[in-house]
Design a protein around this motif. Structure first.
Motif, PDB file in Angstrom:
ATOM      1  N   LEU A 487       0.266  10.465   4.687  1.00  0.00           N
ATOM      2  CA  LEU A 487      -0.300  10.054   3.407  1.00  0.00           C
ATOM      3  C   LEU A 487       0.736   9.144   2.761  1.00  0.00           C
ATOM      4  O   LEU A 487       1.833   9.580   2.416  1.00  0.00           O
ATOM      5  CB  LEU A 487      -0.564  11.284   2.541  1.00  0.00           C
ATOM      6  CG  LEU A 487      -1.281  11.096   1.207  1.00  0.00           C
ATOM      7  CD1 LEU A 487      -2.687  10.551   1.417  1.00  0.00           C
ATOM      8  CD2 LEU A 487      -1.339  12.413   0.451  1.00  0.00           C
ATOM      9  N   TYR A 488       0.406   7.851   2.636  1.00  0.00           N
ATOM     10  CA  TYR A 488       1.378   6.849   2.214  1.00  0.00           C
ATOM     11  C   TYR A 488       1.033   6.303   0.826  1.00  0.00           C
ATOM     12  O   TYR A 488      -0.144   6.091   0.503  1.00  0.00           O
ATOM     13  CB  TYR A 488       1.417   5.695   3.219  1.00  0.00           C
ATOM     14  CG  TYR A 488       1.903   6.104   4.590  1.00  0.00           C
ATOM     15  CD1 TYR A 488       3.247   6.053   4.918  1.00  0.00           C
ATOM     16  CD2 TYR A 488       1.008   6.556   5.551  1.00  0.00           C
ATOM     17  CE1 TYR A 488       3.697   6.438   6.171  1.00  0.00           C
ATOM     18  CE2 TYR A 488       1.443   6.942   6.811  1.00  0.00           C
ATOM     19  CZ  TYR A 488       2.784   6.880   7.112  1.00  0.00           C
ATOM     20  OH  TYR A 488       3.227   7.266   8.350  1.00  0.00           O
ATOM     21  N   PHE A 489       2.069   6.050   0.047  1.00  0.00           N
ATOM     22  CA  PHE A 489       1.918   5.448  -1.293  1.00  0.00           C
ATOM     23  C   PHE A 489       2.627   4.097  -1.258  1.00  0.00           C
ATOM     24  O   PHE A 489       3.769   3.964  -1.669  1.00  0.00           O
ATOM     25  CB  PHE A 489       2.506   6.368  -2.355  1.00  0.00           C
ATOM     26  CG  PHE A 489       1.846   7.715  -2.413  1.00  0.00           C
ATOM     27  CD1 PHE A 489       0.677   7.906  -3.139  1.00  0.00           C
ATOM     28  CD2 PHE A 489       2.360   8.788  -1.708  1.00  0.00           C
ATOM     29  CE1 PHE A 489       0.051   9.145  -3.174  1.00  0.00           C
ATOM     30  CE2 PHE A 489       1.742  10.027  -1.737  1.00  0.00           C
ATOM     31  CZ  PHE A 489       0.590  10.199  -2.471  1.00  0.00           C
ATOM     32  N   THR A 490       1.920   3.096  -0.717  1.00  0.00           N
ATOM     33  CA  THR A 490       2.547   1.804  -0.434  1.00  0.00           C
ATOM     34  C   THR A 490       1.778   0.614  -0.992  1.00  0.00           C
ATOM     35  O   THR A 490       2.298  -0.498  -0.983  1.00  0.00           O
ATOM     36  CB  THR A 490       2.664   1.620   1.089  1.00  0.00           C
ATOM     37  OG1 THR A 490       1.359   1.800   1.674  1.00  0.00           O
ATOM     38  CG2 THR A 490       3.617   2.636   1.692  1.00  0.00           C
ATOM     39  N   GLU A 491       0.554   0.826  -1.477  1.00  0.00           N
ATOM     40  CA  GLU A 491      -0.307  -0.310  -1.783  1.00  0.00           C
ATOM     41  C   GLU A 491      -0.108  -0.836  -3.195  1.00  0.00           C
ATOM     42  O   GLU A 491       0.042  -0.065  -4.145  1.00  0.00           O
ATOM     43  CB  GLU A 491      -1.775   0.079  -1.586  1.00  0.00           C
ATOM     44  CG  GLU A 491      -2.067   0.633  -0.193  1.00  0.00           C
ATOM     45  CD  GLU A 491      -1.498  -0.246   0.894  1.00  0.00           C
ATOM     46  OE1 GLU A 491      -1.942  -1.397   1.013  1.00  0.00           O
ATOM     47  OE2 GLU A 491      -0.599   0.223   1.624  1.00  0.00           O
ATOM     48  N   SER A 492      -0.129  -2.167  -3.312  1.00  0.00           N
ATOM     49  CA  SER A 492      -0.013  -2.810  -4.619  1.00  0.00           C
ATOM     50  C   SER A 492      -1.360  -2.880  -5.320  1.00  0.00           C
ATOM     51  O   SER A 492      -1.428  -2.821  -6.548  1.00  0.00           O
ATOM     52  CB  SER A 492       0.546  -4.227  -4.465  1.00  0.00           C
ATOM     53  OG  SER A 492       1.855  -4.167  -3.958  1.00  0.00           O
ATOM     54  N   ARG A 493      -2.409  -3.008  -4.559  1.00  0.00           N
ATOM     55  CA  ARG A 493      -3.761  -3.039  -5.113  1.00  0.00           C
ATOM     56  C   ARG A 493      -4.705  -2.423  -4.105  1.00  0.00           C
ATOM     57  O   ARG A 493      -4.653  -2.718  -2.918  1.00  0.00           O
ATOM     58  CB  ARG A 493      -4.187  -4.473  -5.426  1.00  0.00           C
ATOM     59  CG  ARG A 493      -3.265  -5.187  -6.394  1.00  0.00           C
ATOM     60  CD  ARG A 493      -3.511  -6.676  -6.406  1.00  0.00           C
ATOM     61  NE  ARG A 493      -4.756  -7.025  -7.076  1.00  0.00           N
ATOM     62  CZ  ARG A 493      -5.267  -8.246  -7.061  1.00  0.00           C
ATOM     63  NH1 ARG A 493      -4.664  -9.210  -6.396  1.00  0.00           N
ATOM     64  NH2 ARG A 493      -6.383  -8.503  -7.701  1.00  0.00           N
ATOM     65  N   GLY A 494      -5.589  -1.561  -4.567  1.00  0.00           N
ATOM     66  CA  GLY A 494      -6.540  -0.943  -3.669  1.00  0.00           C
ATOM     67  C   GLY A 494      -5.904   0.125  -2.796  1.00  0.00           C
ATOM     68  O   GLY A 494      -4.810   0.619  -3.065  1.00  0.00           O
ATOM     69  N   GLY A 495      -6.596   0.493  -1.742  1.00  0.00           N
ATOM     70  CA  GLY A 495      -6.103   1.513  -0.833  1.00  0.00           C
ATOM     71  C   GLY A 495      -7.084   1.742   0.301  1.00  0.00           C
ATOM     72  O   GLY A 495      -8.132   1.096   0.398  1.00  0.00           O
ATOM     73  N   VAL A 496      -6.720   2.685   1.168  1.00  0.00           N
ATOM     74  CA  VAL A 496      -7.543   3.013   2.326  1.00  0.00           C
ATOM     75  C   VAL A 496      -7.646   4.528   2.466  1.00  0.00           C
ATOM     76  O   VAL A 496      -6.627   5.213   2.524  1.00  0.00           O
ATOM     77  CB  VAL A 496      -6.956   2.431   3.631  1.00  0.00           C
ATOM     78  CG1 VAL A 496      -7.794   2.875   4.830  1.00  0.00           C
ATOM     79  CG2 VAL A 496      -6.902   0.916   3.574  1.00  0.00           C
ATOM     80  N   ILE A 497      -8.870   5.039   2.479  1.00  0.00           N
ATOM     81  CA  ILE A 497      -9.122   6.426   2.854  1.00  0.00           C
ATOM     82  C   ILE A 497      -9.404   6.408   4.350  1.00  0.00           C
ATOM     83  O   ILE A 497     -10.455   5.949   4.793  1.00  0.00           O
ATOM     84  CB  ILE A 497     -10.301   7.022   2.069  1.00  0.00           C
ATOM     85  CG1 ILE A 497      -9.933   7.119   0.584  1.00  0.00           C
ATOM     86  CG2 ILE A 497     -10.681   8.400   2.602  1.00  0.00           C
ATOM     87  CD1 ILE A 497     -11.065   7.603  -0.294  1.00  0.00           C
ATOM     88  N   GLY A 498      -8.409   6.844   5.130  1.00  0.00           N
ATOM     89  CA  GLY A 498      -8.464   6.682   6.574  1.00  0.00           C
ATOM     90  C   GLY A 498      -9.076   7.853   7.313  1.00  0.00           C
ATOM     91  O   GLY A 498      -9.635   8.783   6.724  1.00  0.00           O
ATOM     92  N   ALA A 499      -8.947   7.804   8.646  1.00  0.00           N
ATOM     93  CA  ALA A 499      -9.588   8.798   9.509  1.00  0.00           C
ATOM     94  C   ALA A 499      -9.069  10.199   9.263  1.00  0.00           C
ATOM     95  O   ALA A 499      -9.814  11.171   9.409  1.00  0.00           O
ATOM     96  CB  ALA A 499      -9.383   8.405  10.973  1.00  0.00           C
ATOM     97  N   ASN A 500      -7.782  10.351   8.881  1.00  0.00           N
ATOM     98  CA  ASN A 500      -7.275  11.709   8.654  1.00  0.00           C
ATOM     99  C   ASN A 500      -7.921  12.354   7.420  1.00  0.00           C
ATOM    100  O   ASN A 500      -8.095  13.564   7.374  1.00  0.00           O
ATOM    101  CB  ASN A 500      -5.754  11.731   8.569  1.00  0.00           C
ATOM    102  CG  ASN A 500      -5.208  10.886   7.422  1.00  0.00           C
ATOM    103  OD1 ASN A 500      -5.929  10.133   6.781  1.00  0.00           O
ATOM    104  ND2 ASN A 500      -3.915  11.002   7.178  1.00  0.00           N
ATOM    105  N   ALA A 501      -8.283  11.554   6.423  1.00  0.00           N
ATOM    106  CA  ALA A 501      -8.991  12.092   5.251  1.00  0.00           C
ATOM    107  C   ALA A 501     -10.458  12.373   5.564  1.00  0.00           C
ATOM    108  O   ALA A 501     -11.081  13.237   4.942  1.00  0.00           O
ATOM    109  CB  ALA A 501      -8.897  11.119   4.080  1.00  0.00           C
TER     110      ALA A 501
END
Length: 893
Positions: A487-501
């Motif tokens: 679980l990464y907190f890296t995005e400047s705008r937006g984000g991605v709910i990926g396969a692990n979620a």
């Protein structure tokens, strides 16, 4: 996969790996900021878990922050029309397509949608290296290909014969061979769709942030999803969903595409080029939607490890353990984009959005800047990205809450954890804007799993609450014995709910209605049609699958002949008459079915005409009986002989091995199973050998399903036998294996305490299949000559609770009567408690009145001042207000 979706028509045109285009007037600032985000903020050191920032760069022109916050974005007209201002549809390709152009295909099909009522297809998903892939069959005759299912990209592509350095030795299948398909056709230059013409072919390329890329030419062929087995390409149900479909025939690959397990990739975004949209346009699916349901398996294999389900055109609610709840898809096309309103952290874990113990599991809110969190392209739900990426501004506050709960610093480095420590790590909860602006008032948000509820957000209780437990965001490395947070907190705008979620959820991607649905689920594949019964080997009708499975019985054997049911006393009055008796026949229950299917008694009665129906019964231990009416002469009864030639065992050529041969039947609801042995005799009937009947304890089948208190654990095991031959496997071999496995585990050497962990009746063989050299850990360079080295047997072992109380099995009418009795009893109990409460209140009131009466008497006597006069004199001489008090308390006085 870190997937981008950029098609380079020309090497000079901007893509993730090239210089950006000059943005249209008025968009310079946003475009420049977004490119900085891609280059500086979102590059992960691990190429396997990189975010799809290429997609972010490509789509920046399509969406802006205001559109994402306020509602669906509207694509510019030129983007909606695609290249050459032609809607990018590829429908209605008939035959080999020689007389059909791509442009006529695209224009012809634009108004045709819909399909048969409830037409949808369910297919298994397999475990890849951090991703999930589907099996597709391409061409005529069909060739098997494996493709990553990716809602973060648009196009489907895989290597074709002649592809340079495309990793055939690493993939599940050989390269696709166009020359072996009679329906294959490559697009001509006049038909190019978002591609450039090169050597009379429509060529397009794809590049990815972590360095992977591929190049392909566009082609059309018959295409459908199916099962991984080699017979999957001939399944008539799956074949009925086949359509002519445009895909990329890859000619070169780099990076992860070379070494990944799957052959290629299948784009599943909200784009006209995707398979679900094309199936919908051609009338194969009734609805333009699909679901993906992921499980995580620790092993992978070229032969496939089942790890989920894909349903095209519908929702298979058999998978779900909670209701489907819906978040709004705030982007009308492109990616499935949700609006994140809040992030919560719940202490002491829990797998569900619904807390196990609200007193023990405290929920803490993480501050969220909504505009930043949902900026750029927004927060997309992307099955092709392995991990989940959220806004970088959350990192500090999330880390503080994490430390408060765990007393550990949060990081993305590996740590050692016990299973209990893993389960007690916080569960991350993400609040998503609800689909319905005016939600259904009949759905209670406070008790519906998957909804936020009034406690967390009184203003939006019907919003979706997506739970990501530690078992999903913590990735385990068996070789290092470490858990790493993905679980990464890296995005400047937006984000991605990926396969692990997405794991542990049946996720609906509903382009038709503009929503994304979530239902908690085990994600176990249950094939919907044309299943093969593992016992009988027969095709099971779709109506019998799942919750409507009928009881299956073996061939009946004659246990008692007619003359054995009649006594000599019945013939004393007339030794020449015929008397009525019955024959007793015994059948072994091979499969007890499900509660909503046909019962074993009904299955027996179903074989007889109404006027001929015998008496039937089942004993609950896997045996059923018929008492068939018959007539027998008193001469036979008196002599004990039938007057016919003595019966002898039939020759094997007279019917073969068709009688019960001493194999165990199904485990029934009483947790017992039985077996009988019978012999085919010269009269053509199976006669039971009575002394060989046996019954034993078991905890599988109906027993295992009935009560989780009785069977709290099931162990899933795969046993590999070098040199074994899967085609020779049969039920007798299964019983030998089950008996040997139980004896070995329960032996004195294996268990010095000699505690019986399980018996042969607790072992259920699910599957026997071939074992290939490529299945070995670390196997490389197998390629086309993959060697079969043995067989694998998949078993489930029930670990039972010997102290569990068996629930009483009752029929429906009895259950209804008991329910009425329970409700009546509850009503009487409630009435009794109410009466007791009233009596207690009355008792307390009397005590208070008594205390007041005593106090009043004392006050009156003190007021009189002369004890000798007494209260009677006082009342009689002065009828004042004290008289009314004495009247009030007269019963106490």
């Amino acid at each position: 996969h870190p997937l981008a979706d950029t098609v380079n028509e020309d090497p000079t045109v901007a893509g993730p790996m090239n210089e950006p285009e000059i943005p249209p007037p008025g968009e310079e600032g946003d475009e420049e900021d977004e490119l900085e985000d891609v280059n500086e903020e979102s590059m992960s050191s691990d190429p396997f878990i990189d975010m799809e920032e290429g997609e972010q760069q490509e789509e920046e022109e399509d969406f802006n922050d205001d559109e994402l916050v306020d509602g669906p974005a509207i694509m510019p007209e030129e983007e909606q029309m695609g290249h050459n201002n032609v809607p990018p549809d590829f429908d209605h390709i008939e035959g080999n397509g020689d007389d059909v152009t791509a442009e006529s295909i695209m224009l012809e099909e634009s108004a045709k949608t819909g399909g048969f009522f409830n037409s949808y297809q369910t297919a298994p998903l397999e475990q890849g290296y951090g991703t999930h892939y589907a099996i597709v069959w391409v061409g005529t005759p069909p060739q098997r290909k494996s493709v990553i299912v990716d809602t973060g990209s648009h196009y489907t592509a895989f290597p074709c014969k002649g592809c340079e350095n495309c990793g055939e030795e690493h993939h599940t299948d050989l390269y696709f061979d166009p020359s072996k398909s009679s329906t294959f056709r490559q697009l001509e230059c006049a038909e190019c769709i978002g591609a450039r013409c090169e050597d009379s072919r429509c060529v397009f390329t794809q590049s990815y942030t972590e360095g992977s890329s591929w190049q392909a030419f566009q082609a059309i062929d018959q295409f459908f999803c199916g099962a991984a087995e080699l017979t999957g390409g001939s399944n008539p149900t799956d074949l009925s969903f086949a359509i002519p479909f445009m895909f990329g025939c890859q000619t070169s690959e780099t990076g992860l595409f070379v070494t990944q397990l799957a052959d290629g990739i299948m784009g599943m975004s909200a784009h006209d080029a995707t398979l679900p949209k094309q199936m919908y346009n051609k009338g194969k699916l009734e609805h333009n939607l699909f679901t993906l349901c992921f499980r995580r398996e620790l092993s992978v294999s070229k032969q496939g490890v089942s790890a989920g389900v894909m349903t095209l055109g519908g929702i298979d609610t058999r998978l779900d353990s909670s209701p489907m709840v819906y978040a709004k898809n705030v982007a009308s096309t492109g990616w499935y984009t949700v609006f994140v309103k809040n992030i919560f952290v719940r202490s002491n874990g829990g797998q569900s959005a619904k807390a196990d113990d609200e007193l023990e599991q405290v929920v803490m809110k993480i501050p969220v800047d909504i505009s930043s969190m949902n900026g750029g392209k927004g927060v997309i739900v992307d099955s092709g990205t392995t991990d989940t990426y959220l806004h970088k501004d959350l990192a500090k506050s999330f880390g503080e809450v994490w430390y408060e709960v765990t007393k550990r610093s949060y990081s993305n480095t590996g740590i050692k954890l016990s299973r209990d420590e893993l389960l007690r790590l916080p569960t991350v909860l993400i609040q998503l804007r609800a689909y319905d602006e005016f939600p259904d008032p009949s759905i209670p948000p406070e008790s519906t799993t998957g909804l936020v509820g009034p406690k967390l957000d009184p203003s939006s209780p019907h919003d979706v609450l997506l739970a990501i437990p530690a078992t999903h965001y913590m990735e385990y490395s068996p070789s290092k014995d470490l858990y790493t947070s993905r679980l990464y907190f890296t995005e400047s705008r937006g984000g991605v709910i990926g396969a692990n979620a997405m794991q542990g959820h049946d996720v609906l991607f509903d382009w038709e209605n503009g929503r994304v649905g979530f239902a908690e689920s085990s994600c176990e594949f249950k094939e919907g049609e044309n299943m093969i019964d593992p016992i009988t080997g027969k095709v099971i009708d779709a109506g019998e699958v799942g919750e409507n499975r009928n009881c299956v019985l073996g061939r009946p054997s004659l246990t008692y002949e007619c003359r054995e049911s009649v006594t000599v006393d019945d013939c004393l009055d007339d030794p020449n008459k015929n008397v009525a008796g019955f024959e007793k026949w015994t059948s072994v229950v091979l499969s007890s079915g499900t509660s909503s299917g046909m019962s074993c008694e009904d299955a027996l009665m179903n074989n007889w005409a109404e006027e001929e129906k015998p008496e039937v019964s089942c004993d609950g231990s896997g045996l059923c009986f018929e008492l068939r009416p018959c007539k027998v002469s008193c001469a036979e009864v008196m002599t004990g002989e039938s007057g016919k030639a003595p019966l002898t065992p039939a020759s094997p050529t007279v019917g073969g091995d068709i009688c019960e041969d001493g194999l165990w039947g199904a485990c029934d609801h009483t947790c017992e199973q039985s077996k009988i042995a019978s012999t085919l005799m010269s009269d053509g009937l199976c006669h039971e050998v009575d002394e060989l009947r046996q019954t034993r304890d078991c905890h599988i089948d109906a027993c295992g399903r009935l009560d989780p208190c009785r069977v709290p654990f099931v162990v899933h095991a795969i046993i590999a036998l070098r040199g074994g031959k899967a085609p020779l496997w049969n039920r007798r071999a299964e019983e030998v294996l089950a008996d040997a496995l139980a004896k070995t585990v329960d032996s004195e050497e294996a268990d010095p305490g000699n505690e019986v962990l399980f018996g042969a009746g607790d072992v259920k063989v699910l599957l026997a299949t071939s074992w290939y050299k490529s299945d070995l850990v670390g196997a490389e360079g197998v390629g086309e000559e993959d060697e079969e080295i043995g067989m694998k047997i998949v078993v489930e072992i029930s670990i039972f609770n010997a102290n569990a109380k068996f629930p009483e099995i009752v029929d429906v009418e009895q259950e209804e009567e008991e329910e009425e009795e329970r409700l009546r009893c509850e009503k009487e109990e409630t009435e009794r408690l109410r009466r007791e409460q009233e009596e207690e209140e009355e008792r307390l009131m009397r005590e208070k009145e008594e205390e007041d009466a005593v106090q009043m008497l004392q006050d009156l006597l003190m007021k009189q001042g002369d004890d000798s006069v007494g209260i009677g004199y006082y009342i009689g001489s002065d009828l004042d207000e004290e008289w009314s008090l004495i009247q009030k308390y007269r019963r106490h006085l």
